[in-house]
Design a protein around this motif. Structure first.
Motif, PDB file in Angstrom:
ATOM      1  N   GLU A 144      -3.176  13.183   1.134  1.00 22.40           N
ATOM      2  CA  GLU A 144      -4.223  12.639   1.280  1.00 22.40           C
ATOM      3  C   GLU A 144      -4.499  11.184   2.074  1.00 22.40           C
ATOM      4  N   PRO A 145      -3.274  10.881   3.133  1.00 24.38           N
ATOM      5  CA  PRO A 145      -2.861   9.534   3.138  1.00 24.38           C
ATOM      6  C   PRO A 145      -4.741   8.306   3.933  1.00 24.38           C
ATOM      7  N   ASP A 146      -4.605   7.408   3.331  1.00 25.17           N
ATOM      8  CA  ASP A 146      -5.460   6.539   4.091  1.00 25.17           C
ATOM      9  C   ASP A 146      -4.976   5.074   3.773  1.00 25.17           C
ATOM     10  N   LEU A 147      -4.937   4.984   5.445  1.00 22.16           N
ATOM     11  CA  LEU A 147      -4.205   3.564   5.757  1.00 22.16           C
ATOM     12  C   LEU A 147      -4.614   2.748   5.712  1.00 22.16           C
ATOM     13  N   ALA A 148      -6.159   2.585   5.984  1.00 21.04           N
ATOM     14  CA  ALA A 148      -6.380   1.491   5.624  1.00 21.04           C
ATOM     15  C   ALA A 148      -6.976   0.545   3.997  1.00 21.04           C
ATOM     16  N   ALA A 149      -5.845   1.365   3.276  1.00 17.28           N
ATOM     17  CA  ALA A 149      -6.536   1.038   1.839  1.00 17.28           C
ATOM     18  C   ALA A 149      -4.439   0.851   1.140  1.00 17.28           C
ATOM     19  N   LYS A 150      -4.045   1.335   2.428  1.00 21.35           N
ATOM     20  CA  LYS A 150      -2.306   1.690   2.137  1.00 21.35           C
ATOM     21  C   LYS A 150      -2.340   2.175   0.802  1.00 21.35           C
ATOM     22  N   LYS A 151      -2.526   3.797   0.554  1.00 25.82           N
ATOM     23  CA  LYS A 151      -2.866   4.503  -0.439  1.00 25.82           C
ATOM     24  C   LYS A 151      -2.485   6.199   0.228  1.00 25.82           C
TER      25      LYS A 151
END
Length: 164
Positions: A8-15
């Motif tokens: 699960e990428p979370d682009l906003a959190a850069k994780k």
């Protein structure tokens, strides 16, 4: 048995959050992640291979390794162990480098926290969180097939665990 691969990428959190289950006890999975002769057998998606140049599995120690393509091309990675909880967790800071371990100037860094958990049926779960400094870096990893490569590497680990 299902391996329950979650990426699960979370682009906003850069994780990127990754979990994967394995049909082996946590001690066996831990060994596969912490012994260079074993990790080299699974970490690179086929037909790539991995070669360790330096391995110092201590806090502050370095793992310098190359992902090696079929044509001999090498992509070097420098990982510093920032925390180790024997048998249960590893944290690293990773970056691209040259074959001597010199970081690529201006190159991206990532921070990985990985936990190893026992689950029912003498099985294990590995849960990682990878944090990137720049949004452009997480996008580069996503566009470069990191999810597919991670899945393929974990399938290699399944094969290794079954054979050990």
């Amino acid at each position: 048995m299902t391996n329950n691969f979650v990426f699960e990428p979370d682009l906003a959190a850069k994780k990127i959050y990754i979990t994967r289950e394995f049909n082996a006890p946590v001690e066996k999975v831990w060994r596969a992640w912490t012994e260079p002769a074993l990790i080299e057998k699974w970490i690179a998606p086929k037909p790539w291979t991995a070669e360790t140049k330096t391995w110092d599995f201590t806090v502050g120690g370095v793992w310098l390794y190359a992902m090696v393509g079929t044509d001999g091309q090498r992509f070097w990675v420098y990982a510093v162990f920032t925390a180790i909880e024997n048998g249960s967790a590893i944290s690293t800071t990773g970056m691209f480098c040259d074959g001597d371990g010199n970081p690529v100037a201006g190159g991206p860094k990532s921070y990985r926290d990985t936990k190893f958990l026992s689950i029912d049926g003498n099985r294990s779960k590995v849960a990682s969180v990878i944090t990137f400094e720049e949004e452009s870096t997480i996008k580069m990893f996503m566009d470069g097939g990191f999810k597919q490569g991670t899945g393929a590497s974990f399938n290699n680990l399944d094969e290794l665990l079954a054979a050990e």
